[in-house]
Design a protein around this motif. Sequence first.
Motif, PDB file in Angstrom:
ATOM      1  N   GLN A   1      16.677 -61.398-112.929  1.00  0.00           N
ATOM      2  CA  GLN A   1      16.950 -59.958-112.199  1.00  0.00           C
ATOM      3  C   GLN A   1      15.562 -59.394-112.142  1.00  0.00           C
ATOM      4  O   GLN A   1      14.913 -59.433-113.252  1.00  0.00           O
ATOM      5  CB  GLN A   1      18.020 -59.091-113.220  1.00  0.00           C
ATOM      6  N   PRO A   2      15.099 -58.660-111.352  1.00  0.00           N
ATOM      7  CA  PRO A   2      16.077 -58.433-110.001  1.00  0.00           C
ATOM      8  C   PRO A   2      15.720 -59.579-109.109  1.00  0.00           C
ATOM      9  O   PRO A   2      14.830 -60.434-109.050  1.00  0.00           O
ATOM     10  CB  PRO A   2      15.501 -57.160-109.433  1.00  0.00           C
ATOM     11  N   ILE A   3      16.967 -59.639-108.174  1.00  0.00           N
ATOM     12  CA  ILE A   3      16.512 -60.886-107.221  1.00  0.00           C
ATOM     13  C   ILE A   3      17.355 -60.280-106.038  1.00  0.00           C
ATOM     14  O   ILE A   3      18.096 -59.180-105.702  1.00  0.00           O
ATOM     15  CB  ILE A   3      17.565 -61.900-107.942  1.00  0.00           C
ATOM     16  N   SER A   4      16.709 -60.844-104.979  1.00  0.00           N
ATOM     17  CA  SER A   4      17.472 -60.558-103.338  1.00  0.00           C
ATOM     18  C   SER A   4      18.138 -61.759-102.999  1.00  0.00           C
ATOM     19  O   SER A   4      17.635 -62.913-103.373  1.00  0.00           O
ATOM     20  CB  SER A   4      16.471 -59.866-102.481  1.00  0.00           C
ATOM     21  N   PHE A   5      19.272 -61.565-102.274  1.00  0.00           N
ATOM     22  CA  PHE A   5      19.809 -62.886-101.721  1.00  0.00           C
ATOM     23  C   PHE A   5      19.616 -62.676 -99.986  1.00  0.00           C
ATOM     24  O   PHE A   5      19.496 -61.629 -99.752  1.00  0.00           O
ATOM     25  CB  PHE A   5      21.285 -62.707-101.884  1.00  0.00           C
ATOM     26  N   VAL A   6      19.719 -63.942 -99.566  1.00  0.00           N
ATOM     27  CA  VAL A   6      19.915 -63.797 -97.821  1.00  0.00           C
ATOM     28  C   VAL A   6      21.023 -64.787 -97.732  1.00  0.00           C
ATOM     29  O   VAL A   6      21.193 -65.635 -98.207  1.00  0.00           O
ATOM     30  CB  VAL A   6      18.592 -64.300 -97.248  1.00  0.00           C
ATOM     31  N   ARG A   7      21.475 -64.301 -96.448  1.00  0.00           N
ATOM     32  CA  ARG A   7      22.945 -64.905 -96.023  1.00  0.00           C
ATOM     33  C   ARG A   7      22.909 -64.692 -94.381  1.00  0.00           C
ATOM     34  O   ARG A   7      22.386 -63.641 -93.920  1.00  0.00           O
ATOM     35  CB  ARG A   7      24.197 -64.105 -96.467  1.00  0.00           C
ATOM     36  N   PRO A   8      23.127 -65.689 -93.678  1.00  0.00           N
ATOM     37  CA  PRO A   8      23.211 -65.568 -92.304  1.00  0.00           C
ATOM     38  C   PRO A   8      24.230 -64.541 -91.967  1.00  0.00           C
ATOM     39  O   PRO A   8      25.341 -64.168 -92.676  1.00  0.00           O
ATOM     40  CB  PRO A   8      23.699 -66.913 -91.824  1.00  0.00           C
ATOM     41  N   ILE A   9      23.923 -63.749 -90.938  1.00  0.00           N
ATOM     42  CA  ILE A   9      24.434 -62.653 -90.632  1.00  0.00           C
ATOM     43  C   ILE A   9      26.014 -62.894 -90.381  1.00  0.00           C
ATOM     44  O   ILE A   9      26.958 -62.255 -90.681  1.00  0.00           O
ATOM     45  CB  ILE A   9      23.811 -61.798 -89.454  1.00  0.00           C
ATOM     46  N   GLU A  10      26.360 -64.089 -89.710  1.00  0.00           N
ATOM     47  CA  GLU A  10      27.641 -64.292 -89.377  1.00  0.00           C
ATOM     48  C   GLU A  10      28.599 -64.513 -90.848  1.00  0.00           C
ATOM     49  O   GLU A  10      29.746 -64.498 -90.779  1.00  0.00           O
ATOM     50  CB  GLU A  10      27.699 -65.818 -88.685  1.00  0.00           C
ATOM     51  N   LEU A  11      28.002 -65.014 -91.782  1.00  0.00           N
ATOM     52  CA  LEU A  11      28.615 -65.369 -92.925  1.00  0.00           C
ATOM     53  C   LEU A  11      28.745 -63.821 -93.810  1.00  0.00           C
ATOM     54  O   LEU A  11      29.393 -63.775 -94.822  1.00  0.00           O
ATOM     55  CB  LEU A  11      27.921 -66.302 -94.123  1.00  0.00           C
ATOM     56  N   PHE A  12      28.013 -62.657 -93.308  1.00  0.00           N
ATOM     57  CA  PHE A  12      28.245 -61.602 -94.035  1.00  0.00           C
ATOM     58  C   PHE A  12      29.266 -60.672 -93.395  1.00  0.00           C
ATOM     59  O   PHE A  12      30.061 -60.222 -93.803  1.00  0.00           O
ATOM     60  CB  PHE A  12      26.798 -60.845 -94.015  1.00  0.00           C
ATOM     61  N   THR A  13      29.220 -60.924 -92.193  1.00  0.00           N
ATOM     62  CA  THR A  13      30.086 -59.939 -91.287  1.00  0.00           C
ATOM     63  C   THR A  13      31.635 -60.748 -91.033  1.00  0.00           C
ATOM     64  O   THR A  13      32.087 -60.220 -90.287  1.00  0.00           O
ATOM     65  CB  THR A  13      29.522 -59.694 -90.073  1.00  0.00           C
ATOM     66  N   ASP A  14      31.624 -61.999 -91.493  1.00  0.00           N
ATOM     67  CA  ASP A  14      32.864 -62.632 -91.020  1.00  0.00           C
ATOM     68  C   ASP A  14      34.167 -62.286 -92.008  1.00  0.00           C
ATOM     69  O   ASP A  14      34.102 -61.253 -92.979  1.00  0.00           O
ATOM     70  CB  ASP A  14      32.762 -64.098 -91.234  1.00  0.00           C
ATOM     71  N   GLU A  15      35.256 -62.920 -91.788  1.00  0.00           N
ATOM     72  CA  GLU A  15      36.434 -62.682 -92.720  1.00  0.00           C
ATOM     73  C   GLU A  15      36.752 -63.767 -93.192  1.00  0.00           C
ATOM     74  O   GLU A  15      36.250 -65.178 -93.056  1.00  0.00           O
ATOM     75  CB  GLU A  15      37.568 -62.300 -91.704  1.00  0.00           C
ATOM     76  N   VAL A  16      37.319 -63.939 -94.496  1.00  0.00           N
ATOM     77  CA  VAL A  16      37.644 -64.986 -95.336  1.00  0.00           C
ATOM     78  C   VAL A  16      39.133 -64.979 -95.663  1.00  0.00           C
ATOM     79  O   VAL A  16      39.889 -63.837 -95.772  1.00  0.00           O
ATOM     80  CB  VAL A  16      36.730 -65.237 -96.438  1.00  0.00           C
ATOM     81  N   LYS A  17      39.788 -66.126 -96.198  1.00  0.00           N
ATOM     82  CA  LYS A  17      41.075 -65.990 -96.664  1.00  0.00           C
ATOM     83  C   LYS A  17      40.851 -66.009 -98.026  1.00  0.00           C
ATOM     84  O   LYS A  17      40.384 -66.594 -98.727  1.00  0.00           O
ATOM     85  CB  LYS A  17      41.874 -67.360 -96.376  1.00  0.00           C
ATOM     86  N   TYR A  18      41.557 -64.671 -98.532  1.00  0.00           N
ATOM     87  CA  TYR A  18      41.822 -64.474-100.332  1.00  0.00           C
ATOM     88  C   TYR A  18      43.221 -64.284-100.716  1.00  0.00           C
ATOM     89  O   TYR A  18      43.497 -63.287 -99.908  1.00  0.00           O
ATOM     90  CB  TYR A  18      40.464 -63.418-100.553  1.00  0.00           C
ATOM     91  N   HIS A  19      43.579 -64.860-101.366  1.00  0.00           N
ATOM     92  CA  HIS A  19      45.132 -64.699-101.856  1.00  0.00           C
ATOM     93  C   HIS A  19      45.947 -64.797-100.581  1.00  0.00           C
ATOM     94  O   HIS A  19      46.653 -63.762-100.568  1.00  0.00           O
ATOM     95  CB  HIS A  19      45.050 -63.460-102.823  1.00  0.00           C
ATOM     96  N   ASP A  20      45.801 -65.737 -99.714  1.00  0.00           N
ATOM     97  CA  ASP A  20      46.732 -65.455 -98.679  1.00  0.00           C
ATOM     98  C   ASP A  20      46.751 -64.748 -97.704  1.00  0.00           C
ATOM     99  O   ASP A  20      47.618 -64.209 -96.852  1.00  0.00           O
ATOM    100  CB  ASP A  20      48.084 -65.807 -99.130  1.00  0.00           C
ATOM    101  N   THR A  21      45.378 -63.709 -97.849  1.00  0.00           N
ATOM    102  CA  THR A  21      45.321 -62.681 -96.853  1.00  0.00           C
ATOM    103  C   THR A  21      43.869 -62.680 -96.127  1.00  0.00           C
ATOM    104  O   THR A  21      42.933 -63.146 -96.725  1.00  0.00           O
ATOM    105  CB  THR A  21      45.423 -61.505 -97.504  1.00  0.00           C
ATOM    106  N   ILE A  22      43.796 -62.620 -95.051  1.00  0.00           N
ATOM    107  CA  ILE A  22      42.333 -62.590 -94.211  1.00  0.00           C
ATOM    108  C   ILE A  22      41.840 -60.951 -94.673  1.00  0.00           C
ATOM    109  O   ILE A  22      42.485 -59.924 -94.363  1.00  0.00           O
ATOM    110  CB  ILE A  22      42.416 -62.798 -92.738  1.00  0.00           C
ATOM    111  N   VAL A  23      40.506 -61.323 -95.063  1.00  0.00           N
ATOM    112  CA  VAL A  23      39.756 -60.009 -95.468  1.00  0.00           C
ATOM    113  C   VAL A  23      38.468 -59.986 -95.163  1.00  0.00           C
ATOM    114  O   VAL A  23      38.022 -61.140 -95.112  1.00  0.00           O
ATOM    115  CB  VAL A  23      39.910 -59.539 -97.119  1.00  0.00           C
TER     116      VAL A  23
END
Length: 102
Positions: free
Chosen positions: A54-76
Amino acid sequence: MEIPENGFYYHYKHDDAKDFNNYSYEVTGIGLHSENKDVFVIYRPLYEIEDLAQPISFVRPIELFTDEVKYHDTIVPHFTKITDPELIAKLEEIKKEMYLLS
């Protein structure tokens, strides 16, 4: 393409029953790959992560930041912007402790 604003976000794994800052992050900017022009979100955790310096920064493709995922049988949303002024104030304090130059 939706570009996330700088600010505080919860990851979909955030649990309200735990510490308010679990799975909380601060988006600090957007990056562009210099060769292929892919867009990345630059963000940093506001909680300690085992086995990471720590400290650290992450990078993530924008599509994987703004997408939706299935979590506990719900899309969030993968990340949700935090808008509560009290939470933001608390996260600002954590940010100052973790990232001394912020």
